[in-house]
Design a protein around this motif. Structure first.
Motif, mmCIF file in Angstrom:
data_model
loop_
_atom_site.group_PDB
_atom_site.id
_atom_site.type_symbol
_atom_site.label_atom_id
_atom_site.label_comp_id
_atom_site.label_asym_id
_atom_site.label_seq_id
_atom_site.Cartn_x
_atom_site.Cartn_y
_atom_site.Cartn_z
ATOM 1 N N LYS A 79 -85.507 -8.254 49.791
ATOM 2 C CA LYS A 79 -86.903 -8.674 49.639
ATOM 3 C C LYS A 79 -87.493 -8.239 48.309
ATOM 4 N N ASP A 80 -86.973 -7.133 47.770
ATOM 5 C CA ASP A 80 -87.559 -6.676 46.500
ATOM 6 C C ASP A 80 -87.077 -7.499 45.305
ATOM 7 N N THR A 112 -88.650 -9.840 44.588
ATOM 8 C CA THR A 112 -89.970 -10.174 44.031
ATOM 9 C C THR A 112 -90.342 -9.294 42.836
ATOM 10 N N THR A 113 -89.775 -8.077 42.773
ATOM 11 C CA THR A 113 -90.088 -7.195 41.631
ATOM 12 C C THR A 113 -89.511 -7.759 40.329
ATOM 13 N N LEU A 172 -89.620 -11.022 39.770
ATOM 14 C CA LEU A 172 -90.251 -12.347 39.644
ATOM 15 C C LEU A 172 -91.755 -12.240 39.400
ATOM 16 N N THR A 173 -92.190 -11.080 38.902
ATOM 17 C CA THR A 173 -93.640 -10.828 38.788
ATOM 18 C C THR A 173 -94.337 -11.813 37.849
ATOM 19 N N LYS A 227 -96.069 -14.618 39.699
ATOM 20 C CA LYS A 227 -97.088 -14.259 40.687
ATOM 21 C C LYS A 227 -98.295 -15.193 40.558
ATOM 22 N N LEU A 230 -91.061 -17.397 48.742
ATOM 23 C CA LEU A 230 -91.223 -16.395 47.670
ATOM 24 C C LEU A 230 -92.629 -16.444 47.094
ATOM 25 N N LEU A 283 -94.573 -14.296 49.404
ATOM 26 C CA LEU A 283 -94.267 -12.870 49.199
ATOM 27 C C LEU A 283 -94.897 -12.348 47.915
ATOM 28 N N LEU A 284 -94.867 -13.173 46.868
ATOM 29 C CA LEU A 284 -95.465 -12.757 45.585
ATOM 30 C C LEU A 284 -96.980 -12.657 45.670
#
Length: 204
Positions: free
Chosen positions: A47-48, A50-51, A53-54, A57, A198, A201-202
């Motif tokens: 799941k991280d 996303t870190t 893919l900032t 956002k 995603l 999540l973002l």
């Protein structure tokens, strides 16, 4: 459980870490207005992711879906990934192997990464699938740990699990591109689902 065309996908699977189900879809074609479904797909990753893919956002899933750089960022993200592919329509494994081989080869040629080592790695994958028969509910799993390699597992009714390790990092990464490559991915429904999930999540 998440259902894709009556096939259930667990919300989580584990490699060395727990991986969340972040995308689902189908590979299919339409012939004379009839939809023929081949495989159901579940895309799992940490799941991280996303870190990594900032910069995306605040964008909606529909925006991300049109942005191939978003999918490239997912492929490049140093997180474990696992693709679970469940057979709906039975075919010979050799047909799937040839499709994978030609799609991966074409992508490698485009970026000038198709050398003898890649050719050999793809031949071994084709050989692996050559003797397999994809009955409905057979499962192909691609696991992508962080060492640049990949592992293929094949399970079908009445047979033990067959495995093959892909040692070539270029081939392993290009298989990810085949399934996650945005506008050129093998399953448009899967990348759409991935973009929407995603984006959510973002936004958290």
């Amino acid at each position: 459980m998440v259902k894709v065309d009556d096939i259930a996908f667990a919300p989580e699977m584990t490699l060395t870490k727990p991986l969340a189900l972040l995308g689902t879809g189908l590979t299919d074609i339409e012939i004379h207005f009839l939809q023929i479904k081949f495989n159901a797909i579940g895309i799992y990753m940490e799941k991280d992711v996303t870190t990594h893919l900032t910069s995306f956002k605040g964008k909606k899933g529909t925006e991300l879906l049109k942005d191939d750089s978003f999918f490239q960022a997912i492929i490049s993200a140093p997180v474990e990934k696992l693709f679970r592919i469940v057979v709906i329509k039975e075919i010979k494994g050799s047909q799937y192997g040839v499709q994978l081989e030609s799609s991966v080869r074409d992508r490698l040629v485009e970026v000038d990464q198709y050398e003898e080592e890649e050719e050999e790695a793809l031949e071994k994958i084709t050989d692996f699938f050559q003797s397999k028969y994809f009955k409905p509910d057979s499962v192909i799993t691609f696991s992508f740990p962080l060492d640049g390699k990949a592992e293929i597992s094949f399970v079908t009714e009445g047979k033990g699990e067959a495995k093959h390790t892909i040692e070539n990092a270029n081939v392993a990464k290009t298989i990810q591109k085949w399934y996650l490559g945005g506008s050129r991915a093998v399953s448009s429904t899967t990348v759409k689902s991935l973009a929407e999930n995603l984006a959510n999540l973002l936004a958290q």
